[in-house]
Motif scaffolding. Structure first.
Motif, PDB file in Angstrom:
ATOM      1  N   ASP A  50      -3.459  -1.814  10.964  1.00  0.00           N
ATOM      2  CA  ASP A  50      -4.138  -1.263   9.779  1.00  0.00           C
ATOM      3  C   ASP A  50      -5.640  -1.114   9.971  1.00  0.00           C
ATOM      4  O   ASP A  50      -6.423  -1.279   9.046  1.00  0.00           O
ATOM      5  CB  ASP A  50      -3.834  -2.094   8.524  1.00  0.00           C
ATOM      6  N   LYS A  67      -7.855  -1.040   6.530  1.00  0.00           N
ATOM      7  CA  LYS A  67      -7.321  -0.276   5.404  1.00  0.00           C
ATOM      8  C   LYS A  67      -7.918  -0.805   4.101  1.00  0.00           C
ATOM      9  O   LYS A  67      -8.283  -0.025   3.215  1.00  0.00           O
ATOM     10  CB  LYS A  67      -5.795  -0.383   5.381  1.00  0.00           C
ATOM     11  N   LEU A 122      -4.501   5.100  10.639  1.00  0.00           N
ATOM     12  CA  LEU A 122      -4.520   3.661  10.878  1.00  0.00           C
ATOM     13  C   LEU A 122      -3.628   3.299  12.066  1.00  0.00           C
ATOM     14  O   LEU A 122      -2.558   3.880  12.243  1.00  0.00           O
ATOM     15  CB  LEU A 122      -4.037   2.916   9.634  1.00  0.00           C
TER      16      LEU A 122
END
Length: 175
Positions: free
Chosen positions: A163, A122, A159
């Protein structure tokens, strides 16, 4: 007693009509559109195929025919799937009116224009695309996305629980 049975019949009918009038093809991203600042996504593509490219460009630029072609009648569109199978594929193109309206990147074979691939974090996405994103929950996964309001494009990164990017979706905004 008649009024109660009348109510029991009418209420479910009204509820059914309300549910049927909802547009299932509308994306949940629409509610984030006005509150999310624009990000330039004009150059997003897969091997020079972008949203708006013709269906003929897909095979030409990827230098091969799709492994699988799926036709959906309602609403009418065709899906070109590239990869080993329809369950394990690399990229999928949704074709509407002979043009690419959306594509999904599932494997790390292809990446976004800014170098994001499945498996990236992320933080990598935010570093590449910036802070003007929205975040939503979708079927147990967190999704972050960006809008290009000038070019009517949307990119989303689904995600996993660590993440990490699992799917990248680029689509035309229909508003």
């Amino acid at each position: 007693m008649r009024i109660k049975s009348y109510f029991l019949f009418i209420f479910p009918l009204i509820l059914l009509l309300l549910l049927a009038s909802c547009d299932p093809s509308s994306t949940p991203t629409e509610k984030y559109y006005s509150s999310t600042k624009t990000t330039n996504l004009e150059l997003e593509n897969v091997k020079s195929v972008s949203v708006g490219s013709s269906k003929y460009d897909v095979a030409s630029y990827l230098r091969k025919k799709p492994k699988f072609i799926e036709v959906t009648e309602q609403p009418p569109y065709t899906t070109y799937v590239y990869g080993k199978s329809t369950e394990k594929y690399d990229v999928e193109f949704k074709i509407v009116d002979n043009k690419v309206s959306r594509y999904d990147l599932i494997s790390s074979k292809y990446g976004s224009e800014k170098g994001i691939h499945t498996g990236d974090s992320k933080k990598d996405v935010i570093r590449a695309y910036g802070e003007n994103y929205y975040e939503r929950e979708d079927i147990g996964a967190t999704t972050i996305g960006y809008f290009d309001k000038n070019h009517k494009l949307n990119i989303e990164f689904s995600l996993d629980d660590k993440d990490k990017v699992g799917v990248i979706l680029v689509q035309k905004i229909n508003n």
